[in-house]
Each structure stands twice: as structure tokens, then as C-alpha cells.
Write a protein that holds these residues in place. Structure first.
Motif, mmCIF file in Angstrom:
data_model
loop_
_atom_site.group_PDB
_atom_site.id
_atom_site.type_symbol
_atom_site.label_atom_id
_atom_site.label_comp_id
_atom_site.label_asym_id
_atom_site.label_seq_id
_atom_site.Cartn_x
_atom_site.Cartn_y
_atom_site.Cartn_z
ATOM 1 N N TYR A 43 42.087 30.916 46.839
ATOM 2 C CA TYR A 43 41.073 31.518 45.976
ATOM 3 C C TYR A 43 40.145 32.437 46.767
ATOM 4 C CZ TYR A 43 42.478 27.552 43.048
ATOM 5 O OH TYR A 43 43.205 26.633 42.334
ATOM 6 N N LYS B 52 42.132 34.333 41.776
ATOM 7 C CA LYS B 52 43.410 33.953 42.383
ATOM 8 C C LYS B 52 44.014 35.035 43.261
ATOM 9 C CE LYS B 52 44.646 30.510 38.898
ATOM 10 N NZ LYS B 52 45.684 30.022 37.956
ATOM 11 N N PHE C 47 36.096 31.378 40.957
ATOM 12 C CA PHE C 47 37.275 31.571 41.796
ATOM 13 C C PHE C 47 38.229 32.606 41.207
ATOM 14 C CE2 PHE C 47 36.905 26.800 43.092
ATOM 15 C CZ PHE C 47 35.655 27.054 43.632
ATOM 16 N N ILE D 291 36.130 34.594 46.179
ATOM 17 C CA ILE D 291 34.895 34.686 45.392
ATOM 18 C C ILE D 291 34.240 36.033 45.639
ATOM 19 C CG2 ILE D 291 32.564 33.739 45.062
ATOM 20 C CD1 ILE D 291 33.594 31.012 45.826
ATOM 21 N N LEU E 235 37.920 31.824 49.951
ATOM 22 C CA LEU E 235 37.351 30.482 49.801
ATOM 23 C C LEU E 235 38.231 29.517 50.589
ATOM 24 C CD1 LEU E 235 35.285 28.577 48.311
ATOM 25 C CD2 LEU E 235 37.130 28.179 46.666
ATOM 26 N N GLY F 268 34.987 25.459 50.082
ATOM 27 C CA GLY F 268 34.962 24.478 49.014
ATOM 28 C C GLY F 268 34.532 23.124 49.540
#
Length: 392
Positions: A177, A150, A148, A179, A159, A233
Motif C-alpha cells: 500500500y 494499492k 491506503f 498513502i 506504507l 502500519g
């Protein structure tokens, strides 16, 4: 014998074998559930539930008295003589064949409506020539945290977590987050699989719903459609991509209805686990069924409101996101119409649907009144559909 438990004793999948043993090898004499609303136990959240379970060794349980969502422990003194609802083991097995979860019926009408809705197949059943639902999770918020970022960077994808979506919207909150897409693809590869540029699930429109949910919240089932190029997630449970996007919209509309929520919220305690969803009855309508397209078009107008949904809008005949509805008054009208139609799909009477609406105490009264009025407006159309079905 008596024991004190949390509500997981009669709902959670992990307690299935214990329930099976109790049903088959003991005589259950009472199941009393109360909430900690009056802070009976200090330091415990007010919405936490406790259960008093009593049973006799040996014998077999055919039915047992139960009381759910009580707030005054003093009621236990009169239980089950004055406030016990008889729960049939046969209905438990019909509603939850895989987990034997006990629904939180509050009265005989709850029991009757739930029994009536079981004429439709459970979502976990595989039905030939119909759409089927397969649920999974994508990234774990703890185990995959090393992936992850920020802040968004070049080549990263957002995400999504459960709290980011809401009913019919994918932008209820901002992403925390991101990715890197290449790293994300690598993490999603199955064992011995090589990335050859194949299409992954995240590149499709997908149904997702919030895992964190309580039956004391304003709504329990909160489902939305994710646009392509989004990772998720584990607090956002996902459905495998649907080959037919109109069926994807239909499912989203049903899951977000009051009628469906009435069933799922009697199973859920703190998490809307997959096995709860799999054991809920849902009409498996497809494009050749009456009302299917009417439901799909309304759902499309609610969902397809940004450019990310242009492909979906075009696929289902809406055109583009510019035909989507963003005006809150009009959106409320569309949602009320969906609620009215889905209630008819389940075969609910006006009195039954009116009662269901009373079980959502936090929902604004005008929202419930609009849903009931929509139900009344669609009654002639559904009555005619039933008449034609009987004559053919």
C-alpha cells in the motif's frame, strides 16, 4: 483450585492485575504450559499454548514450580515433582516491574542468565545523559485503511508493514500500500495542530521492529532501520527518532543479537508488544564507551546498502551506501562479530553464550558456530577493557 488458560495468563499486560492477585493472595502450586504440537486440540494451531494453573486460596506466593514449552501432556502426571522449575516472585518483579510477566524459563541456567543480564537498565527506564527509547505506532491497518492506495501514484509514500523488513534490511518484501503524503500528514496531526510544513517523524531515519513474533520462530526480535519518507502500519512498531544516528545504529545492533533475543523470546507468545520490549535489559552505551563505535560501524555496513541511507552513512563516518556490504558471506561475518561483541557487553561467559545459541534450534548451525567463534576472538579485547576499567 485449578484452571486452564492460554499463555497470556502469565505474559500479557491485560492479565497483570490477575497475576498481582495470585502472587499476593494465593499460594500458587503449579504453572504448567504445553504447546499443541501433537494436536491435542483439533482445529487449534500447533504452536498455540495452553496453561494449567493450580493454586490454593489465601496465603502468599514467594516462589512456585513451573514448566514451559512442553509438548507431551503426560508430563503433567509427574509435575511438579520431577520437572518443575522454581520461579522466584522477586525475579519476576525485577524482570517485569510494570507488567509482572513471567518469563518462560526452561531450566536453572535460563534463570541464572536472565538474572545476570538484569544488571543493565530496562529499556522502559529513563536514564540521565543516555539515549532512551520511546515506542509508538503510526497508521492502523484497519482504522486507516481508507487512506491506503494499492498502487504508487505521484505524491504517495510507501506504507511499510512488519513483514517488509528483516534484521538489518528494509527491503525484505515489497510494499502493498501507499498513502498520499498530504493526506498522511493530515492524519498524523495532533488535535488542534496545523500543518505548517514542520518535520514529522516519518521524515527521519527510524528504528522499527515486527510486532507479529513468536518464541518458536527462527528469530523473535526482528528490527531494522527505515529510511526517511516512509509511513508505517501498526504491525511495525516504531521508535521515536534518535537525535544521534550512531546511537540509533547501536540499538538496532543490540536488538538483533542472539543475546537480546534470548531475553525477549522468553516473554513473547504471539506479539512482540511494546511493554515486553520496555522490560528488557540493554546496555546503554554511547560514543565515549569502548566497543560502541566498533558496533556502530558494523551495523552501518549492514544497513547502509542503498542510496536512501547515504545521509545516515555520512553521519556515522561510513561515507555512503557504496561502503555498505551486500556480499552475503561478508554480511554473515559482520553479523557474527556483532553477536560476539554484544554477548561480551552483557558479560556472558563462553558457556553461557554457547547455551543461548542452543535455544535457537531453527537457526543454521554454521551461523551459531560463527557467532561463538567471534565471541572467542573478541575475548582478549573485552578482557583488556575490563582490566583498564578496574585500574581507572
Amino acid at each position: 483450585m485449578w484452571y486452564r488458560y492460554t499463555s497470556g495468563i502469565y505474559t500479557d499486560l491485560g492479565a497483570k492485575k490477575l497475576r498481582e492477585m495470585l502472587f499476593n493472595n494465593t499460594k500458587i502450586t503449579g504453572l504448567f504450559c504445553f504447546e499443541n504440537r501433537k494436536t491435542i486440540f483439533e482445529g487449534v494451531h500447533r504452536s498455540f499454548k495452553f496453561v494449567i494453573l493450580t493454586f490454593e486460596k489465601e496465603g502468599k506466593t514467594e516462589k512456585f514450580p513451573a514448566a514451559f514449552m512442553r509438548q507431551d501432556v503426560k508430563e503433567l502426571q509427574e509435575f511438579p515433582k520431577n520437572n518443575g522449575l522454581p520461579i522466584s516472585i522477586d525475579l519476576v518483579r525485577k524482570l517485569s516491574p510494570d507488567s509482572l510477566s513471567v518469563m518462560e524459563f526452561k531450566n536453572e541456567l535460563d534463570f541464572h542468565i536472565a538474572d545476570k543480564m538484569t544488571k543493565f537498565p530496562l529499556l522502559g527506564e529513563k536514564v540521565e545523559d543516555k539515549w532512551n527509547l520511546e515506542l509508538h505506532r503510526e497508521f492502523n491497518m484497519t482504522d486507516d485503511a481508507f487512506l491506503f492506495k494499492k498502487k504508487p501514484e505521484k505524491g504517495t509514500l510507501a506504507l511499510y508493514e512488519g513483514k517488509i523488513i528483516h534484521q538489518f534490511t528494509h527491503i525484505f518484501a515489497e510494499a502493498r500500500y501507499w498513502i498520499d503524503e498530504r493526506e498522511g500528514r493530515k492524519a498524523l496531526l495532533k488535535r488542534n495542530e496545523v500543518d505548517k510544513g514542520q518535520k514529522f517523524d516519518y521524515q527521519n531515519y527510524r528504528l522499527g521492529y515486527r510486532d507479529v513474533a513468536r518464541n518458536t520462530d527462527i528469530r523473535t526480535m526482528i528490527a531494522g532501520i527505515l529510511p526517511p519518507q516512509i509511513f508505517a502500519g501498526n504491525t511495525l512498531v516504531l521508535a521515536d527518532p534518535f537525535p544521534k544516528l550512531n546511537e540509533l545504529l547501536f540499538v538496532c545492533a543490540v536488538l538483533n543479537s542472539f543475546a537480546y533475543d534470548f531475553i525477549i523470546r522468553q516473554k513473547v507468545t504471539a506479539h512482540c508488544n511494546m511493554f515486553y520490549v520496555y522490560q528488557t535489559p540493554v546496555p546503554r552505551l554511547t560514543k565515549n564507551d569502548r566497543s560502541f563505535n566498533d558496533i556502530v560501524q558494523r551495523a552501518a555496513k549492514l544497513i547502509c546498502t542503498t542510496p536512501e541511507f547515504d545521509e545516515l552513512a555520512q553521519e556515522v563516518g561510513l561515507g555512503s551506501h557504496q561502503q555498505g556490504v551486500t556480499d552475503e558471506t561478508e554480511r554473515a561475518k559482520l553479523r557474527a562479530e556483532l553477536d560476539g561483541m554484544v554477548a561480551h557487553l552483557y558479560g556472558l561467559t563462553e558457556d553461557e553464550f554457547s547455551y543461548i545459541l542452543t535455544t535457537f534450534p531453527i537457526v543454521n548451525a554454521t551461523v551459531k558456530e560463527a557467532a561463538l567463534e567471534a565471541y572467542r576472538n573478541f575475548a582478549p579485547m573485552f578482557a583488556e577493557s575490563e582490566r583498564l576499567a578496574l585500574t581507572h
